[in-house]
Design an enzyme around this catalytic site. Structure first.
Site, mmCIF file in Angstrom:
data_model
loop_
_atom_site.group_PDB
_atom_site.id
_atom_site.type_symbol
_atom_site.label_atom_id
_atom_site.label_comp_id
_atom_site.label_asym_id
_atom_site.label_seq_id
_atom_site.Cartn_x
_atom_site.Cartn_y
_atom_site.Cartn_z
ATOM 1 N N LEU A 1 30.059 34.155 31.936
ATOM 2 C CA LEU A 1 30.863 34.091 33.156
ATOM 3 C C LEU A 1 32.140 34.922 33.057
ATOM 4 O O LEU A 1 32.587 35.484 34.041
ATOM 5 C CB LEU A 1 31.191 32.637 33.505
ATOM 6 C CG LEU A 1 30.029 31.852 34.111
ATOM 7 C CD1 LEU A 1 30.449 30.416 34.370
ATOM 8 C CD2 LEU A 1 29.532 32.478 35.406
ATOM 9 N N ARG B 1 32.844 37.501 35.887
ATOM 10 C CA ARG B 1 33.983 37.385 36.806
ATOM 11 C C ARG B 1 34.666 38.715 37.048
ATOM 12 O O ARG B 1 34.984 39.059 38.179
ATOM 13 C CB ARG B 1 34.981 36.365 36.248
ATOM 14 C CG ARG B 1 34.483 34.977 36.475
ATOM 15 C CD ARG B 1 35.314 33.918 35.822
ATOM 16 N NE ARG B 1 34.651 32.644 36.083
ATOM 17 C CZ ARG B 1 34.638 31.620 35.253
ATOM 18 N NH1 ARG B 1 35.281 31.695 34.105
ATOM 19 N NH2 ARG B 1 34.009 30.517 35.572
ATOM 20 N N PHE C 1 30.683 31.623 44.199
ATOM 21 C CA PHE C 1 29.899 31.713 42.953
ATOM 22 C C PHE C 1 30.679 32.321 41.785
ATOM 23 O O PHE C 1 31.802 32.750 41.962
ATOM 24 C CB PHE C 1 28.504 32.313 43.161
ATOM 25 C CG PHE C 1 28.350 33.689 43.735
ATOM 26 C CD1 PHE C 1 29.358 34.625 43.730
ATOM 27 C CD2 PHE C 1 27.108 34.063 44.261
ATOM 28 C CE1 PHE C 1 29.155 35.895 44.232
ATOM 29 C CE2 PHE C 1 26.886 35.336 44.768
ATOM 30 C CZ PHE C 1 27.923 36.248 44.754
ATOM 31 N N GLU C 2 30.092 32.267 40.624
ATOM 32 C CA GLU C 2 30.748 32.647 39.355
ATOM 33 C C GLU C 2 31.984 31.780 39.103
ATOM 34 O O GLU C 2 32.982 32.227 38.557
ATOM 35 C CB GLU C 2 31.148 34.127 39.327
ATOM 36 C CG GLU C 2 30.002 35.091 39.566
ATOM 37 C CD GLU C 2 29.242 35.498 38.311
ATOM 38 O OE1 GLU C 2 29.753 35.304 37.194
ATOM 39 O OE2 GLU C 2 28.117 35.999 38.463
ATOM 40 N N GLY C 3 31.893 30.519 39.485
ATOM 41 C CA GLY C 3 33.049 29.620 39.383
ATOM 42 C C GLY C 3 33.853 29.738 40.652
ATOM 43 O O GLY C 3 34.291 30.838 41.001
#
Lengths: 245, 593
Positions: free
Chosen positions: B260, B264, B402-404
């Protein structure tokens, strides 16, 4: 089959055109350069021919060192090697003489280039190169097929299509849809750096054309709207202001 | 972009100033990088952009064929080492390609999921046999990958996954059972990176191939990225050979979280690609649309929007390639110290996890801003699904999720910052004490600030003081309960983001001036100054919100006075600066920087 493809280094089609030094020099500030789009068709066709029938594709450009990124793009697209004639391409005759000098010392079966460059759009270089080499010149060709050492080409003429057959060697100016432009792939881009790029000094050439200055077209004036109820106003403007009737 | 000599540590920007010479800027790209970017652009313009409607309708086989074509060009193997059929390009080159292809709407999502979260777990955590088996085919697109982490009951709280993996009695297989949700590329993927709990609580990664025991839900109906395949993945007694365990049993979180970090910053890169295309479409429309007998690009309100889009894009781009080069420099240092290429990049991305989280938030929010104003500039046509802004607007929104989510990333930013400080990796004590002392001292009334960027650098240093003051006080106040003070953490993270962005744009402008001279860089100066000017006010608001939520009495008074002092900035005519920037955009007809 040995193919020479002549490429021009020209401003991107979206470039803003302006001049410096009292309108005697092209202002290349902020201008992106590309391979002449018609030349790129020629290059794509040459690569297709090599892939189908073997041989080699050499690109040549007449230009100073700043044209090398454009040349390497041609290598990335798939040319085997490149030649740069180290000189500013001042006019069509000069460029043709340089190309002819290189072609004389290397025998090529085919010399391909675009029908014209997109900076000066002269469309003369293929004819001049052919003349200097004593070869036939065909342009603008839209289809090219090879059978042994004979090429069959077609081009559009007024009211129809002309099909020409010609034996090697010859010079041709190309345009779409002769081949599809190729996007260089990663492998091509990475190998472009290591492909041979020879730099040759120019041969002497007599100056036959002198460039005095450039002029940009007059900017478009504002659009005048005319009331449909008074069409005579249109005639008046065309006659007295535009002075075209 | 060249390797940097001086190295800054991750998160250190909060307490240290950086020299302009020590950052990488996009203008320093090599000829080869430019050619690769052109290749990506040509591919998008010829193969993707003309068929966006067909892509969004999810025509059978279309996305796979586009990925195959991208694979033929080499776009899927940029980060994969040459021995696995890839091209082993450096990190900033991979960011550049991600940016360029990022302008490709749903296709960009499919490509990013395949090359990023789909392929990287195997590249970074796979053993040699797994790499040999999968990477060459992933690099060409012969195999297509997806990543299955999220479940109906576990999204942000990823480790709470319920999917189970049980070792078969003969010890040759794991039997996986569970349900995964929102899986990008699921509809056509051949390889699924699946996370499951072994023995109930050992969170573990697996490479699962399409086959018995793995079935798919229907395509989800989504707000945007409609062309991207998003489905549920059901695992019913799915037999996975033990050799397909990825990394170690119980260490799946290392894969999930480390991937991630890279994901990011790459999301920011892709967002920038979308931003630049949207800016171009906005400018083109504004030049063509005639109202009141003139192009709307002539109007100040529109110029403001066009300029602000560019300011945000230029700034975020400055931060993204700066962080990318810092990661690359750290990676090269790890390689020199004996780590493998894969270990080195992971460690480097971990070092710069704060910057990665910041960029995820900034990139997705800049994109949302840019597409929102894009719709506004197009007016009624912006709202029409027959014009391109509609797709840009809808496709942008997922990036904040998404991606946190951006909320998770904001909290992570501060959480990592405090953890680094606790571990002594980041010396904030000294600088924080100095700020405390300054609060009690007579304010500096400023001396000779006419020289370029002297005032701005001082303002930037003050922004950092504002953060140190707020973060220090919050840490003291809440101690180990700080993690639950989400509002305060959000406020502080906002300040950290503004600092990183402001510093990056300022340093890029400064470096450009050192290379091209001041006269040629006046617009870069405008961009940096306007960004900093507005960032200061935002720092002030975020700072006040943080301080007022926990400080009272004299402490509150002193801190608010300090904040006021730290967010002071000389007046700037931002209208004129934006007009100058807009004039350049309009003249160029596209995003020109």
């Amino acid at each position: 089959m040995k193919i020479l493809v002549c490429i021009s280094h020209v401003p991107d089609t979206t470039s803003k055109i302006s001049f410096t030094d009292n309108n005697t020099k092209f202002n290349n500030a902020g201008v992106q350069y590309i391979i002449g789009p018609y030349d790129e068709y020629a290059l794509s066709k040459a690569i297709d021919l090599r892939e189908a029938g073997g041989g080699s594709v050499t690109v040549i450009n007449v230009g100073e060192a700043d044209t090398e990124p454009t040349i390497r793009k041609a290598l990335a697209i798939g040319a085997d090697d490149a030649i740069r004639v180290n000189a500013f391409p001042k006019d069509a005759n000069f460029v043709a003489e340089q190309i002819a000098a290189v072609a004389k010392s290397n025998t090529y079966d085919l010399i391909l280039m675009g029908r014209e460059s997109i900076d000066f759009n002269g469309g003369m270089v293929h004819g001049m190169v052919a003349e200097l080499l004593g070869l036939p010149s065909i342009s603008p060709i839209m289809k090219l097929e090879i059978n042994g050492t004979t090429a069959t080409m077609s081009k559009e003429i007024e009211g129809g299509k002309e099909v020409v057959e010609c034996n090697f060697p010859f010079v041709a100016g190309c345009q779409e849809p002769i081949a599809e432009w190729k996007i260089p792939n990663m492998r091509g881009i990475m190998s472009a750096k290591s492909k041979p790029l020879a730099v040759l000094e120019p041969v002497a050439s007599e100056e036959v054309v002198k460039l005095l200055n450039f002029e940009t077209p007059k900017p478009k004036g504002a659009c005048k709207m005319i009331d449909p109820a008074t069409p005579e106003q249109l005639f008046d403007l065309l006659r007295n202001e535009a002075k075209i009737i | 972009m060249a390797t940097l000599i001086k190295k800054i540590k991750g998160g250190e920007f909060v307490i240290k100033a950086t020299d302009a010479a020590d950052i990488a800027i996009p203008e320093e790209r090599t000829e080869e990088q430019k050619m690769m970017a052109d290749m990506g652009r040509d591919f998008l313009n010829t193969e993707v952009i003309p068929i966006l409607d067909r892509i969004d309708k999810q025509e059978e086989g279309l996305m796979q064929s586009l990925l195959d074509k991208a694979g033929e060009l080499g776009l899927l193997g940029i980060s994969i080492p040459e021995k696995y059929n890839g091209f082993g390009k450096d990190f900033n080159t991979s960011l550049l390609i991600t940016e360029v292809v990022g302008a490709g709407y749903s296709f960009a999502v499919a490509l990013a999921a395949h090359t990023g979260i789909g392929t990287l777990p195997i590249l970074y955590f796979g053993n040699d046999a797994q790499k040999d088996k999968y990477l060459p085919k992933l690099a060409t697109g012969e195999l297509k990958a997806s990543y299955c982490l999220t479940e109906p009951g576990s999204g942000s709280d990823a480790l709470a996954a319920k999917t189970k993996a049980t070792l078969s009695t003969d010890g040759t297989h794991y039997i996986i059972t569970g349900q995964k949700m929102w899986i990008t590329n699921a509809g056509f993927a051949d390889v699924f990176i699946v996370f499951a709990q072994v023995d109930g609580d050992k969170f573990t990664g697996f490479i699962v191939e399409k086959g018995d025991g793995l079935t798919l839900g229907n395509e989800e109906h989504k707000m945007g990225i409609k062309g991207s395949s998003t489905r549920q993945v059901f695992l019913n007694d799915c037999k996975v050979p033990v050799e397909n365990v990825l990394g170690q049993i119980g260490k799946g979180h290392l894969i999930a979280f480390n991937i991630l970090n890279i994901g990011r910053i790459k999301l920011a890169a892709a967002a920038l690609g979308g931003c630049k295309r949207t800016s171009m479409l906005s400018i083109q429309y504004a030049k063509e649309r005639i109202q009141f007998k003139q192009p709307i690009a002539n109007f100040g309100a529109i110029q403001h929007k066009l300029a602000e889009q560019a300011i945000q894009i230029f700034t975020c781009e400055s931060a993204m390639y700066r962080a990318g080069a810092d990661i690359q420099a750290a990676e090269e240092e790890y390689v020199a110290a004996g780590k493998s290429y894969e270990e080195a990049l992971l460690a480097a991305a971990q070092d710069f996890a704060i910057e990665c989280a910041i960029l995820k938030v900034a990139g997705s929010e800049v994109l949302d801003y840019v597409v929102d104003e894009g719709v506004q500039i197009l007016g009624g046509y912006g709202f029409s699904a027959d014009y391109p802004m509609d797709r840009a607007y809808r496709d942008s929104r997922i990036n904040r999720i998404f991606e946190g989510t951006n909320e998770i990333n904001r909290m992570l930013t501060m959480d990592m910052f405090f953890k680094k400080a606790m571990k002594g990796e980041l010396d904030i004590m000294g600088p924080a004490m100095a700020v405390q002392k300054e609060l009690m001292a007579i304010p500096d009334f400023g001396a000779d600030e006419d020289e370029l960027f002297v005032a701005e650098k001082k303002a930037l240093a003050n922004m950092k003081k504002a953060l140190l003051m707020g973060a220090g006080a919050a840490a003291q106040k809440f101690a180990d309960k700080l993690a639950t003070e989400q509002e305060v953490l959000m406020n502080l993270a906002d300040i950290a983001i503004l600092i990183y962005m402001s510093e990056s744009v300022l340093l890029r402008a400064e470096k450009l001036i050192s290379q091209r001279g001041e006269a040629a860089c006046s617009l870069f100066v405008d961009i940096a100054k306007v960004y900093l000017n507005d960032a200061m006010d935002k720092v002030n608001v975020a700072g006040k919100n943080a301080i007022n939520s926990f400080a009272t009495g004299d402490e509150q008074k002193v801190m608010l006075m300090g904040l006021k002092r730290f967010t002071k900035i000389a007046p700037l005519n931002t209208r004129d600066a934006r007009r100058r920037i807009a004039a350049k955009l309009i003249e160029a007809g596209t995003y020109p920087f």
